[in-house]
Design a protein around this motif. Structure first.
Motif, mmCIF file in Angstrom:
data_model
loop_
_atom_site.group_PDB
_atom_site.id
_atom_site.type_symbol
_atom_site.label_atom_id
_atom_site.label_comp_id
_atom_site.label_asym_id
_atom_site.label_seq_id
_atom_site.Cartn_x
_atom_site.Cartn_y
_atom_site.Cartn_z
ATOM 1 N N GLU A 456 -28.064 33.883 11.874
ATOM 2 C CA GLU A 456 -27.209 34.499 12.887
ATOM 3 C C GLU A 456 -26.786 33.467 13.927
ATOM 4 O OE1 GLU A 456 -26.109 37.535 12.723
ATOM 5 O OE2 GLU A 456 -27.340 38.200 11.016
ATOM 6 N N GLU A 457 -25.680 33.771 14.604
ATOM 7 C CA GLU A 457 -25.088 32.905 15.613
ATOM 8 C C GLU A 457 -24.640 31.567 15.016
ATOM 9 O OE1 GLU A 457 -27.024 32.691 19.433
ATOM 10 O OE2 GLU A 457 -27.958 34.667 19.191
ATOM 11 N N LYS A 458 -24.468 31.573 13.679
ATOM 12 C CA LYS A 458 -23.986 30.395 12.950
ATOM 13 C C LYS A 458 -24.845 29.158 13.220
ATOM 14 C CE LYS A 458 -19.181 31.970 12.771
ATOM 15 N NZ LYS A 458 -17.767 31.665 13.083
ATOM 16 N N GLU A 459 -26.156 29.376 13.390
ATOM 17 C CA GLU A 459 -27.058 28.259 13.654
ATOM 18 C C GLU A 459 -27.368 27.500 12.368
ATOM 19 O OE1 GLU A 459 -29.728 29.339 17.544
ATOM 20 O OE2 GLU A 459 -30.547 29.823 15.591
ATOM 21 N N ASP A 460 -27.430 26.197 12.480
ATOM 22 C CA ASP A 460 -27.929 25.377 11.376
ATOM 23 C C ASP A 460 -29.449 25.343 11.452
ATOM 24 O OD1 ASP A 460 -25.465 24.606 10.289
ATOM 25 O OD2 ASP A 460 -25.234 22.999 11.760
ATOM 26 N N PRO A 461 -30.150 25.504 10.337
ATOM 27 C CA PRO A 461 -31.612 25.373 10.367
ATOM 28 C C PRO A 461 -32.008 23.992 10.891
ATOM 29 C CG PRO A 461 -30.896 26.329 8.287
ATOM 30 C CD PRO A 461 -29.657 25.866 9.000
ATOM 31 N N SER A 462 -33.018 23.962 11.731
ATOM 32 C CA SER A 462 -33.436 22.698 12.337
ATOM 33 C C SER A 462 -34.839 22.274 11.932
ATOM 34 C CB SER A 462 -33.368 22.804 13.865
ATOM 35 O OG SER A 462 -34.162 23.883 14.327
ATOM 36 N N SER A 463 -35.609 23.193 11.324
ATOM 37 C CA SER A 463 -36.988 22.874 10.950
ATOM 38 C C SER A 463 -37.346 23.558 9.641
ATOM 39 C CB SER A 463 -37.948 23.324 12.058
ATOM 40 O OG SER A 463 -39.298 23.117 11.676
ATOM 41 N N MET A 464 -38.058 22.842 8.777
ATOM 42 C CA MET A 464 -38.537 23.403 7.514
ATOM 43 C C MET A 464 -39.956 22.909 7.290
ATOM 44 S SD MET A 464 -36.993 22.959 3.639
ATOM 45 C CE MET A 464 -35.464 23.813 3.944
ATOM 46 N N GLN A 465 -40.833 23.821 6.867
ATOM 47 C CA GLN A 465 -42.235 23.477 6.632
ATOM 48 C C GLN A 465 -42.727 24.123 5.344
ATOM 49 O OE1 GLN A 465 -43.727 24.873 10.681
ATOM 50 N NE2 GLN A 465 -45.221 23.282 10.211
ATOM 51 N N ILE A 466 -43.636 23.437 4.671
ATOM 52 C CA ILE A 466 -44.357 24.052 3.554
ATOM 53 C C ILE A 466 -45.635 24.655 4.130
ATOM 54 C CG2 ILE A 466 -45.513 23.679 1.356
ATOM 55 C CD1 ILE A 466 -42.496 23.325 1.218
ATOM 56 N N ARG A 467 -45.779 25.971 3.967
ATOM 57 C CA ARG A 467 -46.964 26.667 4.433
ATOM 58 C C ARG A 467 -47.669 27.314 3.245
ATOM 59 N NH1 ARG A 467 -47.274 26.664 9.747
ATOM 60 N NH2 ARG A 467 -48.770 28.389 9.777
ATOM 61 N N GLY A 470 -45.524 29.879 1.466
ATOM 62 C CA GLY A 470 -44.183 29.558 1.000
ATOM 63 C C GLY A 470 -43.491 28.548 1.883
ATOM 64 N N ILE A 471 -42.174 28.699 2.009
ATOM 65 C CA ILE A 471 -41.344 27.732 2.710
ATOM 66 C C ILE A 471 -40.794 28.381 3.969
ATOM 67 C CG2 ILE A 471 -39.243 26.336 2.551
ATOM 68 C CD1 ILE A 471 -39.904 26.289 -0.544
ATOM 69 N N PHE A 472 -41.121 27.782 5.112
ATOM 70 C CA PHE A 472 -40.727 28.307 6.410
ATOM 71 C C PHE A 472 -39.496 27.567 6.904
ATOM 72 C CE2 PHE A 472 -40.964 27.704 11.049
ATOM 73 C CZ PHE A 472 -40.807 29.020 11.466
ATOM 74 N N LEU A 473 -38.520 28.314 7.430
ATOM 75 C CA LEU A 473 -37.262 27.756 7.902
ATOM 76 C C LEU A 473 -36.954 28.354 9.263
ATOM 77 C CD1 LEU A 473 -34.991 25.873 6.760
ATOM 78 C CD2 LEU A 473 -33.760 27.952 6.137
ATOM 79 N N SER A 474 -36.450 27.533 10.191
ATOM 80 C CA SER A 474 -36.189 28.075 11.527
ATOM 81 C C SER A 474 -35.075 27.326 12.228
ATOM 82 C CB SER A 474 -37.463 28.022 12.377
ATOM 83 O OG SER A 474 -37.774 26.681 12.711
ATOM 84 N N SER A 475 -34.570 27.988 13.276
ATOM 85 C CA SER A 475 -33.624 27.396 14.221
ATOM 86 C C SER A 475 -34.007 27.922 15.596
ATOM 87 C CB SER A 475 -32.187 27.786 13.847
ATOM 88 O OG SER A 475 -32.026 29.196 13.916
ATOM 89 N N SER A 476 -33.139 27.822 16.560
ATOM 90 C CA SER A 476 -33.491 28.267 17.906
ATOM 91 C C SER A 476 -33.778 29.760 17.976
ATOM 92 C CB SER A 476 -32.365 27.921 18.892
ATOM 93 O OG SER A 476 -32.230 26.532 19.026
ATOM 94 N N GLN A 477 -32.963 30.580 17.263
ATOM 95 C CA GLN A 477 -33.084 32.033 17.380
ATOM 96 C C GLN A 477 -33.495 32.718 16.080
ATOM 97 O OE1 GLN A 477 -32.258 31.202 21.056
ATOM 98 N NE2 GLN A 477 -32.598 33.328 20.535
ATOM 99 N N ASN A 478 -33.579 31.956 14.990
ATOM 100 C CA ASN A 478 -33.845 32.537 13.673
ATOM 101 C C ASN A 478 -35.093 31.954 13.045
ATOM 102 O OD1 ASN A 478 -31.080 34.051 12.758
ATOM 103 N ND2 ASN A 478 -30.606 32.258 14.015
ATOM 104 N N TYR A 493 -34.551 37.630 13.578
ATOM 105 C CA TYR A 493 -33.534 37.054 14.462
ATOM 106 C C TYR A 493 -33.727 37.649 15.846
ATOM 107 C CZ TYR A 493 -28.953 37.025 16.796
ATOM 108 O OH TYR A 493 -27.929 36.912 17.724
ATOM 109 N N HIS A 494 -33.806 36.797 16.841
ATOM 110 C CA HIS A 494 -33.907 37.222 18.226
ATOM 111 C C HIS A 494 -32.679 36.681 18.962
ATOM 112 C CE1 HIS A 494 -38.057 38.720 17.861
ATOM 113 N NE2 HIS A 494 -38.211 37.721 16.999
#
Length: 640
Positions: A456-467, A470-478, A493-494
């Motif tokens: 949402e908010e057309k954010e590009d993912p900024s962080s990815m982790q192997i947990r 599975g695979i965790f993906l995040s940005s500022s609001q997602n 999404y917040h």
């Protein structure tokens, strides 16, 4: 049926998330700090202490202490440019008045604060320094070298430039000396200090308008050199050969001199002139690697100046003579963004796109320069070769030949950030771009669409982790989690309360990842460039633990309780490694939510009671600092 059960279970978790969140809204701050003056700026330090600039001066807040650990109001209100946080140290240098060189008008004041101890180590007013020319922190010696004029009861001494060396662990003066003889008869000479002194084992070298002056630790003059207007110096590993950098042509070009430590005599028949300002200097067994940046000339008007780009030059010089060892320097046609010393040569990448590798004898090691997209975000070692990720493409190349390992580069739309990681269990690289996650087989280079990830908010993912899950993906609001088969485990999404209200989050990973940059920039700015050894080593991909250990080891190699504290902090696991913090609009106002990375569940909500809150999050220590009003800071323990 399994899909339906999974969906219901996710819904139940989300419901619990909301319920748990609402239960936390009334949470009171752990500590409250009334600073008694208007707050102008907050800076979260690498040590996890918040330094607050007020109308009265500075205050330091350690979140588990009920009162500020220091206040510094001696100089009154400080402008942002008057407070210098020395990168990757516990020190703040406070400056007022003219900076650098000789200033005959007005008084200059300097102070050095150890924000970990909460102690003022140096205050020029208390020590009767009426003028400060230079004030430099020296590492790993952990010393402060000050030059200027110091008031004295002795005749003539107050008018003669002086240099003093202080121990930063104790704050005590080690030794001092005058740059000219007090009361000397004859025409006065300008002995202003023109750059950063160089601290050697048994001497200190001071660059002045009259030349370089070498003094022993007892204050005895050892020698003088006629090389004037030197801005910084560096010694080889033995400390016997000194390279001095002189700024010429109004600071647009640089002359490099080489002198001996015993008498200051020139070790080269002639100095070496390079275009631009030296940004990288590496002393190697094969020679000296030099990178310099040339500013655009703008000779044909302001429009061209604004459009032109900085140009980098790379040279490789003989350590014995200073002569250029390469018949033909490699073309850069842009700014050198990455620069690494390899066993067989020099590897570099350009911001404008392009990677090349040159042997120490000047011969190209790649069959041809590698074309890449613009803005190379990642260059790193992998078992398969050199992985590069730009804002437009990614690939792995053979470090010996430059041949592409993947049959063709992975292409995507230009992105401001590209998230990636390595899935060791399945031997594949994971890259998120263009609204999807792509899986690239480490051996074959085959690319498969793994999952959709339109945020949402057309954010590009900024962080990815192997947990584990599975695979965790995040940005500022997602935030989202995918199992290892690509099925979405959760997606949350917040909504942002407004782009202008984004706080700065200094995460542990971000702090660790920036270690090399911080130290390198400190070196470029004129600190002891040899302090931490080479910073031009190519890192292994996705190895944040290695970076954290390197930072911890660097701190532990410097004597002093404050550096010991920083070392232990970097050795510790981040207190909030299993959570992400998101600023969003809640039912009772704007607040910060703590979201579990494995479940997407909101574990804590803190209402900040402000439409445009100002706050800092220390993810390594697990604390939130919030500016509650113009004079007050709240802290919240995010570990609970």
């Amino acid at each position: 049926m399994k899909a339906i059960i999974k969906t219901l279970w996710t819904a139940i978790l989300m419901l619990c998330c909301v319920s748990n969140g609402y239960a936390q809204k009334a949470e009171a701050p752990e500590n409250t700090y009334d600073l008694g003056a208007k707050i102008n700026e907050m800076t979260l330090t690498v040590g996890g202490i918040l330094v607050v600039a007020t109308n009265d001066g500075l205050a330091g807040i350690k979140p588990n202490e009920s009162k500020p650990i220091f206040t510094f109001n001696n100089f009154g209100q400080l402008k942002p440019e008057e407070t210098d946080f020395i990168p990757m140290t516990p020190y703040i240098v406070v400056s007022q008045g003219a900076t650098g060189g000789f200033s005959g008008i007005g008084k200059t004041k300097r102070a050095v604060i150890d924000y970990v101890k909460g102690k003022v180590l140096f205050n020029s007013e208390d020590l009767k320094w009426t003028q400060i020319y230079t004030c430099n922190v020296m590492l790993p010696q952990n010393k402060l070298v000050v030059s200027g004029l110091q008031k004295s009861d002795a005749k003539f001494e107050s008018q003669v430039p002086k240099v003093a060396v202080y121990d930063l662990d104790s704050g005590k003066n080690d030794f001092s000396f005058f740059l000219d003889k007090p009361g000397r008869v004859g025409m006065a000479k300008d002995f202003s200090v023109t750059g950063t002194p160089l601290l050697l084992k048994n001497a200190v070298l001071v660059p002045t308008a009259q030349g370089i002056i070498a003094m022993s630790n007892s204050g005895t003059e050892l020698w003088k050199s006629k090389i004037k207007d030197v801005t910084w110096m560096v010694a080889d590993d033995s400390g016997k050969e000194i390279y001095a950098f002189e700024s010429v042509n109004n600071g647009n070009n640089t002359r490099i001199h080489k002198i001996g430590d015993k008498d200051g005599a020139a070790l080269w028949a002639d100095d070496r002139k390079v275009k631009g300002i030296v940004s990288n200097f590496e002393i190697l067994p094969q020679g000296i690697a030099v990178v310099s940046n040339v500013k655009p000339s703008g000779e044909k008007g302001l429009g061209k100046l604004m459009a032109a780009k900085e140009q980098s030059h790379i040279a490789f010089l003989s350590a014995s003579s200073g002569e250029d060892l390469w018949e033909k320097a490699p073309k850069t046609n842009g700014y050198v963004q990455h620069f690494y010393i390899m066993e067989d040569g020099i590897l570099f990448g350009l911001f404008e796109g392009g990677i090349n590798k040159i042997a120490f004898d000047g011969k190209p090691l790649f069959k041809k320069p590698l074309k890449t997209g613009e803005n190379i975000m990642v260059m790193a070692h992998t078992p398969q070769g050199l992985l590069y990720i730009t804002g437009e493409d990614a690939n792995i190349v053979n470090l010996e030949s430059g041949d592409q390992i993947w049959s063709k580069p992975l292409k995507y739309k230009r992105a401001t950030s590209v998230a990636s990681t390595f899935d060791s269990k399945n031997n594949r690289y994971m890259i998120a771009a263009d609204g999807k996650i792509m899986a690239i087989d480490a051996n074959s280079g085959d690319v498969n669409d793994f999952a959709q990830c339109n945020f949402e908010e057309k954010e590009d993912p900024s962080s990815m982790q192997i947990r584990d899950g599975g695979i965790f993906l995040s940005s500022s609001q997602n935030m989202a989690m995918y199992d290892f088969n690509g099925s979405e485990s959760y997606k949350v999404y917040h909504k942002s309360p407004g782009r202008s209200t984004f706080g700065k989050i200094m995460g542990g990973v971000m702090a660790v990842a920036s270690t090399t940059m911080a130290v390198s920039m400190s070196a470029v700015a004129g600190a002891n460039r040899s302090a931490f050894g080479s910073m031009n080593d190519l890192d292994s991909y996705n190895d944040y633990g290695k970076d954290a250990k390197r930072a911890a080891d660097m701190f532990s190699g410097i004597a002093g309780a404050s550096f010991d504290y920083l070392s232990k902090r970097f050795k510790a696991t981040a207190a909030t490694e299993n959570s992400q913090f998101i600023l969003t609009k809640l039912s009772n106002g704007v607040g910060l939510v703590k979201v579990n990375k494995d479940s997407g569940v909101v574990e804590k909500e803190i209402i900040l009671n402000d439409k445009k809150p100002e706050y800092e999050v220390d993810e390594m220590g697990g604390y939130l600092f919030y500016k509650a009003n113009d004079k007050t800071i709240y802290t919240y323990n995010l570990k609970k």
